[in-house]
Design a protein around this motif. Structure first.
Motif, PDB file in Angstrom:
ATOM      1  N   GLU A  83      38.651  47.449  42.711  1.00 36.30           N
ATOM      2  CA  GLU A  83      39.874  47.926  42.061  1.00 36.30           C
ATOM      3  C   GLU A  83      40.474  49.124  42.795  1.00 36.30           C
ATOM      4  O   GLU A  83      41.686  49.303  42.805  1.00 36.30           O
ATOM      5  CB  GLU A  83      39.534  48.324  40.615  1.00 36.30           C
ATOM      6  N   LEU A 126      41.014  38.402  38.489  1.00 38.45           N
ATOM      7  CA  LEU A 126      42.027  39.452  38.362  1.00 38.45           C
ATOM      8  C   LEU A 126      42.724  39.369  37.008  1.00 38.45           C
ATOM      9  O   LEU A 126      42.986  40.390  36.366  1.00 38.45           O
ATOM     10  CB  LEU A 126      43.043  39.346  39.498  1.00 38.45           C
ATOM     11  N   HIS A 129      40.722  40.813  34.220  1.00 36.91           N
ATOM     12  CA  HIS A 129      40.671  42.273  34.240  1.00 36.91           C
ATOM     13  C   HIS A 129      42.044  42.912  34.035  1.00 36.91           C
ATOM     14  O   HIS A 129      42.227  44.092  34.272  1.00 36.91           O
ATOM     15  CB  HIS A 129      40.045  42.764  35.543  1.00 36.91           C
TER      16      HIS A 129
END
Length: 179
Positions: A83, A126, A129
């Motif tokens: 990240e 992705l 999250h």
């Protein structure tokens, strides 16, 4: 049903199914036959037969959930490291422009963590999250809202092609001139 980690059951659904298997274990202990257990729990007889066999060999613990069917390729700690990387920008990773694509993220994961993932698995990870595609983190400070509004009202209609042709058309799917 959408699955976490790209496959398997959600945690709630795993618990629900484990509860059904535990109810079946109680009924096995009481001496009920497989067909009666299947009817009472509203499951297939074949599933009850598998559970009964596992229960006979390993007891109630054999019917407990083994956890998710697949583990995520990147653990939470590795994802936290990943990240931070896009925040540095693609130029810091040797890219000529400031856009992140799934292919570039796949290359980054391969170089940084020595793991191989498909583009769809990266997109799912992705999305899980909270990342979404085509959403900038912030607006450009140089953006001039008045200039954008003026361009949309004045220039865009001139650039946009009309929906209809200016000349006569044909209802035929083939071109009349090609015959």
């Amino acid at each position: 049903m959408r699955y976490p980690q790209g496959g398997g059951l959600t945690a709630e659904r795993r618990v629900f199914r484990e509860d059904i298997r535990m109810q079946a274990a109680e009924l096995f202990a009481l001496g009920h036959d497989n067909a009666a257990v299947a009817r009472q729990l509203r499951v297939s007889v074949r599933s009850v037969q598998r559970w009964h066999q596992a229960w006979e060999h390993g007891g109630t613990s054999a019917l407990e959930s083994k956890g998710p069917a697949s583990r995520p390729k990147l653990s939470e700690t590795l994802f936290a490291v990943l990240e931070q990387e896009p925040a540095k920008g693609p130029v810091a990773h040797g890219r000529p422009d400031q856009t992140w694509t799934l292919a570039r993220i796949r290359t980054l994961i391969g170089r940084r963590f020595h793991k191989s993932m498909t583009l769809s698995a990266i997109a799912q990870m992705l999305h899980r999250h909270g990342f979404s595609h085509q959403v900038p983190a912030r607006r450009a400070t140089e953006r001039d809202e008045e200039a954008v509004t003026g361009w949309v009202k004045e220039t865009w209609p001139q650039v946009e092609t009309p929906w209809r042709r200016s000349g006569p058309g044909s209802a035929s799917k083939t071109k009349p001139a090609s015959r």
